[in-house]
Design an enzyme around this catalytic site. Sequence first.
Site, PDB file in Angstrom:
ATOM      1  N   ARG A  13       5.341  -5.382  -1.543  1.00  0.00           N
ATOM      2  CA  ARG A  13       6.757  -5.530  -1.207  1.00  0.00           C
ATOM      3  C   ARG A  13       7.532  -4.383  -1.829  1.00  0.00           C
ATOM      4  O   ARG A  13       7.169  -3.885  -2.909  1.00  0.00           O
ATOM      5  CB  ARG A  13       7.324  -6.845  -1.762  1.00  0.00           C
ATOM      6  N   HIS A  23       6.658  -0.919   7.295  1.00  0.00           N
ATOM      7  CA  HIS A  23       6.306  -2.317   7.002  1.00  0.00           C
ATOM      8  C   HIS A  23       5.515  -2.936   8.164  1.00  0.00           C
ATOM      9  O   HIS A  23       5.865  -3.992   8.677  1.00  0.00           O
ATOM     10  CB  HIS A  23       7.550  -3.170   6.695  1.00  0.00           C
TER      11      HIS A  23
HETATM   12  P1  NDP Z   1      -2.318 -14.005  -2.594  1.00  0.00           P
HETATM   13  O1  NDP Z   1      -1.368 -15.045  -3.094  1.00  0.00           O
HETATM   14  O2  NDP Z   1      -3.605 -14.449  -1.998  1.00  0.00           O
HETATM   15  O3  NDP Z   1      -2.685 -13.005  -3.797  1.00  0.00           O
HETATM   16  C1  NDP Z   1      -1.742 -12.553  -4.720  1.00  0.00           C
HETATM   17  C2  NDP Z   1      -2.483 -11.844  -5.834  1.00  0.00           C
HETATM   18  O4  NDP Z   1      -1.533 -11.286  -6.736  1.00  0.00           O
HETATM   19  C3  NDP Z   1      -3.368 -12.813  -6.664  1.00  0.00           C
HETATM   20  O5  NDP Z   1      -4.562 -12.193  -7.044  1.00  0.00           O
HETATM   21  C4  NDP Z   1      -2.493 -13.061  -7.896  1.00  0.00           C
HETATM   22  O6  NDP Z   1      -3.221 -13.391  -9.061  1.00  0.00           O
HETATM   23  C5  NDP Z   1      -1.849 -11.711  -8.060  1.00  0.00           C
HETATM   24  N1  NDP Z   1      -0.633 -11.827  -8.863  1.00  0.00           N
HETATM   25  C6  NDP Z   1       0.484 -12.542  -8.609  1.00  0.00           C
HETATM   26  N2  NDP Z   1       1.349 -12.427  -9.622  1.00  0.00           N
HETATM   27  C7  NDP Z   1       0.757 -11.643 -10.545  1.00  0.00           C
HETATM   28  C8  NDP Z   1       1.143 -11.169 -11.825  1.00  0.00           C
HETATM   29  N3  NDP Z   1       2.312 -11.493 -12.374  1.00  0.00           N
HETATM   30  N4  NDP Z   1       0.277 -10.373 -12.495  1.00  0.00           N
HETATM   31  C9  NDP Z   1      -0.919 -10.046 -11.969  1.00  0.00           C
HETATM   32  N5  NDP Z   1      -1.351 -10.462 -10.738  1.00  0.00           N
HETATM   33  C10 NDP Z   1      -0.506 -11.249 -10.057  1.00  0.00           C
HETATM   34  O7  NDP Z   1      -1.494 -13.101  -1.591  1.00  0.00           O
HETATM   35  P2  NDP Z   1      -2.070 -12.193  -0.393  1.00  0.00           P
HETATM   36  O8  NDP Z   1      -3.188 -11.382  -0.892  1.00  0.00           O
HETATM   37  O9  NDP Z   1      -2.286 -13.007   0.818  1.00  0.00           O
HETATM   38  O10 NDP Z   1      -0.775 -11.278  -0.092  1.00  0.00           O
HETATM   39  C11 NDP Z   1      -0.234 -10.450  -1.100  1.00  0.00           C
HETATM   40  C12 NDP Z   1       1.106  -9.884  -0.659  1.00  0.00           C
HETATM   41  O11 NDP Z   1       0.928  -8.888   0.341  1.00  0.00           O
HETATM   42  C13 NDP Z   1       2.066 -10.868   0.008  1.00  0.00           C
HETATM   43  O12 NDP Z   1       2.736 -11.689  -0.938  1.00  0.00           O
HETATM   44  C14 NDP Z   1       3.024  -9.936   0.723  1.00  0.00           C
HETATM   45  O13 NDP Z   1       4.115  -9.589  -0.137  1.00  0.00           O
HETATM   46  C15 NDP Z   1       2.182  -8.702   0.998  1.00  0.00           C
HETATM   47  N6  NDP Z   1       1.925  -8.527   2.445  1.00  0.00           N
HETATM   48  C16 NDP Z   1       2.386  -7.380   3.035  1.00  0.00           C
HETATM   49  C17 NDP Z   1       2.154  -7.155   4.373  1.00  0.00           C
HETATM   50  C18 NDP Z   1       2.564  -5.876   5.015  1.00  0.00           C
HETATM   51  O14 NDP Z   1       2.450  -5.751   6.252  1.00  0.00           O
HETATM   52  N7  NDP Z   1       3.016  -4.893   4.256  1.00  0.00           N
HETATM   53  C19 NDP Z   1       1.438  -8.134   5.209  1.00  0.00           C
HETATM   54  C20 NDP Z   1       0.989  -9.288   4.474  1.00  0.00           C
HETATM   55  C21 NDP Z   1       1.243  -9.471   3.139  1.00  0.00           C
HETATM   56  P3  NDP Z   1      -4.133 -14.723  -9.129  1.00  0.00           P
HETATM   57  O15 NDP Z   1      -5.323 -14.452  -8.215  1.00  0.00           O
HETATM   58  O16 NDP Z   1      -4.525 -14.820 -10.558  1.00  0.00           O
HETATM   59  O17 NDP Z   1      -3.285 -15.854  -8.635  1.00  0.00           O
HETATM   60  C1  OXD Z   2       3.773 -10.599   5.439  1.00  0.00           C
HETATM   61  C2  OXD Z   2       4.324  -9.321   5.907  1.00  0.00           C
HETATM   62  O1  OXD Z   2       4.118 -11.048   4.346  1.00  0.00           O
HETATM   63  O2  OXD Z   2       4.092  -8.961   7.093  1.00  0.00           O
HETATM   64  O3  OXD Z   2       2.933 -11.171   6.184  1.00  0.00           O
HETATM   65  O4  OXD Z   2       4.972  -8.623   5.142  1.00  0.00           O
END
Ligand code: NDP
Ligand code: OXD
Length: 321
Positions: free
Chosen positions: A236, A284
């Site tokens: 993000r 994005h």
């Molecule tokens: P998940 O919830 O599966 O994974 C999030 C990861 O981030 C987990 O490993 C989590 O740790 C880690 N995390 C969260 N907070 C912290 C912290 N404070 N310190 C260290 N690690 C942290 O999410 P996804 O993988 O499905 O998606 C991730 C992000 O990708 C979404 O939230 C979105 O913002 C972004 N996204 C962007 C898109 C785009 O087109 N640009 C499309 C889709 C998603 P833990 O495993 O320990 O919980």
């Molecule tokens: C999502 C994105 O969060 O597209 O899926 O950013």
Amino acid sequence: MMTDRPPILVVALAEGDDPGIWIEAFRARLPGFKIMSLSENPEAERVRYVASWRHPPGSLTRFDQLAALFSLGAGVDHLLADKDLPAGVPIVRVVDPDLTNRMSEWVMLHVLLHHRQQRLYDYQQFEKIWADDIRQPAAKDVRIGIMGLGVLGQDAAHKLKMMGFDVAGWSRTPKALPGIETFAGETSLGDFLGRTHILVSLLPLTPATKGILDAGLFRQLARDGHCGPILLNAGRGGLQNEADIVAALENGILRAATLDVFEQEPLPKHSELWHHPALTITPHNAAISAPEAIADFIADQIEAAEQGGKLDHVVDRSTQY
Ligand code: NDP
Ligand code: OXD
């Protein structure tokens, strides 16, 4: 009070966004539901589900019979930014192989773009320069660090590993992943960054991660790689400090970056990021999924919930992801 008329699923998008494609996809999958957009002013007591992407804050408060709130994407920061979101309703995020594959495509494309110095070859082609003596280290000598080892981070990590890169990941809680070095929590962040040539951010935006990609973090990245330090962010825009990215590119703390997400989207025309020679920008769309795939995922969940089953991928409101 429920009536005998069909329950309603509301598609709630940002003002001005056309919900047509989503309404069509949900109608095809949920014939027992009336599918409506927010602007059609649905009867509140019949609304059982909302599927949102950046709905206007406060626009869901009147729906007090909700069984679940769905994000139309993997991230839920847009939902949680609404301080008037109906309380106590489960929030479900998208976890879908179509979306995951698309994100891993983006990550691999941009890791390879920097690792194989493709921007330099683009320039050389434009200038008709034949320089075939540029050093090209092997993937095994490039250390990639993935911030966020969730659904998307783990898939990208495995695929990069399969390509031969030396991959590590950082998450909030500890993980054990075959062939991938893992780090967890703030205390191990320094060690993780210190071994990283190419940093890939796939973190969610939460109070704990806001602004994490700043000058202090970039300075801790490994400087002994042929193409690093490089930053890729598809998590993000709120994770990154854009002024710090530009300064780090200017003073050599970062060699280059690819950004898919921005503090303000769409990226304003006047932003200095557009023209920076060391920046690659995508709008994005790292993982824009087919509406049919997302509607399928949400419809499966609704059908299960309507039969008394449990919802998957419910967000923890306390950690905000
Ligand atoms: P998940 O919830 O599966 O994974 C999030 C990861 O981030 C987990 O490993 C989590 O740790 C880690 N995390 C969260 N907070 C912290 C912290 N404070 N310190 C260290 N690690 C942290 O999410 P996804 O993988 O499905 O998606 C991730 C992000 O990708 C979404 O939230 C979105 O913002 C972004 N996204 C962007 C898109 C785009 O087109 N640009 C499309 C889709 C998603 P833990 O495993 O320990 O919980
Ligand atoms: C999502 C994105 O969060 O597209 O899926 O950013």
